[in-house]
Design an enzyme around this catalytic site. Structure first.
Site, PDB file in Angstrom:
ATOM      1  N   GLY A  43      47.131  31.226  31.170  1.00  0.00           N
ATOM      2  CA  GLY A  43      46.375  32.069  30.240  1.00  0.00           C
ATOM      3  C   GLY A  43      46.985  32.251  28.863  1.00  0.00           C
ATOM      4  N   GLU A  99      53.291  36.689  27.698  1.00  0.00           N
ATOM      5  CA  GLU A  99      52.285  36.907  28.747  1.00  0.00           C
ATOM      6  C   GLU A  99      50.930  37.205  28.091  1.00  0.00           C
ATOM      7  OE1 GLU A  99      51.049  36.420  31.510  1.00  0.00           O
ATOM      8  OE2 GLU A  99      51.902  37.777  32.994  1.00  0.00           O
ATOM      9  N   ASP A 100      49.879  36.735  28.713  1.00  0.00           N
ATOM     10  CA  ASP A 100      48.535  36.954  28.171  1.00  0.00           C
ATOM     11  C   ASP A 100      48.056  38.379  28.420  1.00  0.00           C
ATOM     12  OD1 ASP A 100      48.345  36.642  30.930  1.00  0.00           O
ATOM     13  OD2 ASP A 100      47.265  34.748  30.824  1.00  0.00           O
ATOM     14  N   ASP A 103      48.047  43.514  34.011  1.00  0.00           N
ATOM     15  CA  ASP A 103      47.060  44.322  34.727  1.00  0.00           C
ATOM     16  C   ASP A 103      47.780  45.371  35.583  1.00  0.00           C
ATOM     17  OD1 ASP A 103      44.983  45.338  36.196  1.00  0.00           O
ATOM     18  OD2 ASP A 103      44.336  43.438  37.051  1.00  0.00           O
ATOM     19  N   LYS A 131      46.664  46.439  30.065  1.00  0.00           N
ATOM     20  CA  LYS A 131      45.608  47.334  30.551  1.00  0.00           C
ATOM     21  C   LYS A 131      46.143  48.748  30.758  1.00  0.00           C
ATOM     22  CE  LYS A 131      43.035  43.632  32.713  1.00  0.00           C
ATOM     23  NZ  LYS A 131      42.349  43.140  33.908  1.00  0.00           N
ATOM     24  N   PHE A 152      38.017  43.326  33.784  1.00  0.00           N
ATOM     25  CA  PHE A 152      38.395  41.915  33.832  1.00  0.00           C
ATOM     26  C   PHE A 152      37.941  41.234  32.533  1.00  0.00           C
ATOM     27  CE2 PHE A 152      38.271  37.477  34.954  1.00  0.00           C
ATOM     28  CZ  PHE A 152      39.440  37.335  35.687  1.00  0.00           C
ATOM     29  N   VAL A 153      38.891  40.630  31.844  1.00  0.00           N
ATOM     30  CA  VAL A 153      38.572  40.021  30.548  1.00  0.00           C
ATOM     31  C   VAL A 153      38.763  38.504  30.576  1.00  0.00           C
ATOM     32  CG1 VAL A 153      39.017  42.072  29.131  1.00  0.00           C
ATOM     33  CG2 VAL A 153      40.915  40.558  29.709  1.00  0.00           C
ATOM     34  N   ASP A 159      40.771  32.867  31.766  1.00  0.00           N
ATOM     35  CA  ASP A 159      39.627  32.255  32.446  1.00  0.00           C
ATOM     36  C   ASP A 159      39.041  33.152  33.528  1.00  0.00           C
ATOM     37  OD1 ASP A 159      41.847  31.993  34.304  1.00  0.00           O
ATOM     38  OD2 ASP A 159      40.529  30.658  35.438  1.00  0.00           O
ATOM     39  N   ARG A 165      38.069  29.855  28.884  1.00  0.00           N
ATOM     40  CA  ARG A 165      39.357  29.804  28.183  1.00  0.00           C
ATOM     41  C   ARG A 165      39.210  29.452  26.714  1.00  0.00           C
ATOM     42  NH1 ARG A 165      43.535  29.886  31.928  1.00  0.00           N
ATOM     43  NH2 ARG A 165      43.173  28.669  33.797  1.00  0.00           N
TER      44      ARG A 165
END
Ligand code: 5GP
Length: 174
Positions: A43, A99-100, A103, A131, A152-153, A159, A165
């Site tokens: 990600g 990191e993308d 969560d 988040k 959820f994004v 993805d 993506r």
């Protein structure tokens, strides 16, 4: 609305502006230190690419690690598994995990523990999206792009079953 019907939560220009700010802050903090960027696949591909180029230093290094915390779909399995390890020796290095999205924080906690055992000189995290749940849980993130709701994004590298993506923006998947 866009052609695929997803409303951006963060537009392309908001993301790009914030990535530039993060890169400036990182460049200022690390100064002459050679930083090793550890991008968490898959990600973070767009994020690390944009960020690294804007750090503006010729001598950053880049390596990749792939972990699996989601089986598929939207729910965290809570189990973190290393799928592809680093090639670089971390001993004595200044390591910045890229990191993308954070969560539950489980992936980061696991990565910090694992990489910490390899005796880096320093270990920090830059995450584009964090988040609310991770913030409530007290997850440590030294450089945070955006604080986002517990939804959820997708987009900008993120993805849903390998889709979305390519989007230049981030959207909540309805
Ligand atoms: P955590 O361990 O913090 O619960 O989850 C971290 C990992 O789960 C991220 O690196 C990412 O791969 C995945 N993930 C968590 N939230 C989302 C999300 O909203 N969208 C996508 N596409 N992946 C997510």
């Amino acid at each position: 609305m866009t052609e695929i019907g997803l409303e951006p939560l963060l537009t392309e220009s908001q993301i790009q502006e914030r990535v530039t700010e993060l890169a400036k802050q990182i460049a200022a903090d690390y100064g002459e230190t050679q930083v090793l960027l550890v991008a968490v696949l898959r990600g973070s591909i767009h994020f690390v690419s944009d960020l690294a180029r804007r750090i503006g230093r010729a001598d950053w290094e880049l390596d990749f690690i792939q972990v699996r915390s989601y089986q598929s779909g939207r729910k965290s399995s809570g189990v973190v598994q290393i799928r592809k390890d680093l090639d670089t020796n971390l001993e004595g290095r200044d390591v910045l995990i890229v990191e993308d999205v954070v969560d539950t924080g489980a992936t980061l906690a696991h990565l910090r523990e694992l990489l910490g055992t390899r005796r880096p000189k320093s270990l920090r995290v830059v995450a584009l999206l964090v988040k609310e749940g991770a913030i409530r849980a007290g997850t440590q993130v030294e450089y945070m792009g955006f604080r986002i709701p517990d939804a959820f994004v997708v987009g900008y590298g993120l993805d849903y079953d390998e889709r979305y993506r390519h989007l230049p923006y981030v959207a909540i998947l309805p």
